[in-house]
Design an enzyme around this catalytic site. Structure first.
Site, PDB file in Angstrom:
ATOM      1  N   LYS A  23       0.861  -1.087  -0.057  1.00  0.00           N
ATOM      2  CA  LYS A  23      -0.168   0.110   0.040  1.00  0.00           C
ATOM      3  C   LYS A  23       0.917   1.269   0.033  1.00  0.00           C
ATOM      4  CE  LYS A  23      -1.903  -1.192   3.814  1.00  0.00           C
ATOM      5  NZ  LYS A  23      -1.468  -2.341   4.115  1.00  0.00           N
ATOM      6  N   ARG A 137      11.878  -5.164   4.782  1.00  0.00           N
ATOM      7  CA  ARG A 137      11.253  -3.754   4.485  1.00  0.00           C
ATOM      8  C   ARG A 137      12.480  -2.742   5.542  1.00  0.00           C
ATOM      9  NH1 ARG A 137       5.313  -1.835   5.552  1.00  0.00           N
ATOM     10  NH2 ARG A 137       5.399  -2.691   7.195  1.00  0.00           N
ATOM     11  N   ARG A 171      11.356  -0.380  10.779  1.00  0.00           N
ATOM     12  CA  ARG A 171      10.237   0.046  11.964  1.00  0.00           C
ATOM     13  C   ARG A 171      10.273  -0.884  13.029  1.00  0.00           C
ATOM     14  NH1 ARG A 171       4.907   0.558   8.180  1.00  0.00           N
ATOM     15  NH2 ARG A 171       4.109  -0.605  10.168  1.00  0.00           N
ATOM     16  N   ARG A 182      -0.474  -8.473  13.387  1.00  0.00           N
ATOM     17  CA  ARG A 182      -1.087  -7.613  12.525  1.00  0.00           C
ATOM     18  C   ARG A 182      -1.802  -8.247  11.277  1.00  0.00           C
ATOM     19  NH1 ARG A 182       4.566  -4.803  11.138  1.00  0.00           N
ATOM     20  NH2 ARG A 182       3.360  -3.607   9.581  1.00  0.00           N
TER      21      ARG A 182
END
Ligand code: ADP
Ligand code: AMP
Length: 229
Positions: A23, A137, A171, A182
């Protein structure tokens, strides 16, 4: 058609999909291509945590554990941000809404500003691949450009393609434990929004397991069609 002309209102696009679906990556590309503003509630919450605001203090532990922050906090943050002048160019909602309560709050907000949802686009992926995407990521600390250890590597090692920055960060919630929570939160609370938007006639599903550029091409076509009809 009722024969009267309606003033164009700024496009509102929603990107739906589990954590790691792409996203944020796709929202940034759409922002660049179409000039719409990416509104990521995850980014807004991380900024609130970094600034030490009351909302940030309340959200911090929940985010680290991979849970959903309370609807009220997220809706308040989104309401303030979407009222800023740059959002008059159109917005891409990334990570919001994530619950039915948030979706209904968005409907109310849009009615108040005479806007409507042009498309809610579901990025369809396999859960199994999301752990790999999230574990690899990282982002540029300077401009927020997203990268991946295997799937999106900067052209020059350690140097951001977008701004030339050399500080990269990962993160706090991109851990294997938090990813499980999640994904669970996504299936329990967010996936029902796919039918919510299908019932409203604005849902578009696109396959998002292919390479980033391939997904971007398909998404660009869907956005163009949704905002020009
Ligand atoms: P989301 O915002 O949905 O959580 P991101 O856009 O941050 O997901 O993408 C998660 C990670 O996967 C990032 O490191 C990104 O570079 C990478 N990624 C995004 N889309 C793809 C794709 N189509 N194929 C492979 N990797 C991808
Ligand atoms: P994201 O950057 O979208 O992956 O979001 C990171 C984390 O922020 C999520 O795991 C949640 O804890 C929180 N968050 C972001 N957006 C929302 C939302 N719309 N509702 C509740 N929590 C959210």
């Amino acid at each position: 058609m009722d024969g009267t002309s309606h003033p164009a209102t700024p496009p509102v696009l929603i990107l739906l999909g589990p954590p790691g679906a792409g996203k944020g990556t796709q929202a940034r590309m759409l922002e660049e291509r179409f000039g719409y503003v990416q509104l990521s509630t995850g980014d807004l919450l991380r900024a609130a945590v970094a600034a030490g605001t009351d909302a940030g203090k309340a959200a911090d532990a929940v985010m680290k554990a991979g849970g959903l922050v309370s609807d009220q906090i997220v809706i308040d943050i989104l309401r303030d941000r979407i009222a800023e002048p740059d959002c008059a160019q159109g917005v891409i909602l990334d990570g919001f809404p994530r619950t039915t309560v948030q979706a209904e709050a968005l409907d109310t907000l849009l009615i108040e500003s005479s806007q409507q949802i042009d498309a809610a686009i579901s990025l369809e992926v396999d859960d199994a691949a999301m752990v790999t995407r999230i574990a690899g990521r990282y982002t540029c600390a300077g401009c927020g450009e997203g990268y991946h250890d295997s799937f999106k590597i900067p052209t020059r090692d350690g140097i951001c393609d977008n701004c030339g920055g050399t500080e990269m960060k990962r993160r706090a919630d991109d851990t294997v434990e938090a990813v499980g929570a999640r994904l669970e939160a996504y299936h329990a609370q967010t996936a029902p929004l796919i039918s919510y938007y299908d019932d409203k006639g604005v849902l578009q599903r696109i396959g998002a397991m292919g390479p980033i550029d391939e997904v971007a091409t398909t998404l660009g076509r869907v956005v163009t069609a949704a905002t020009t009809t």
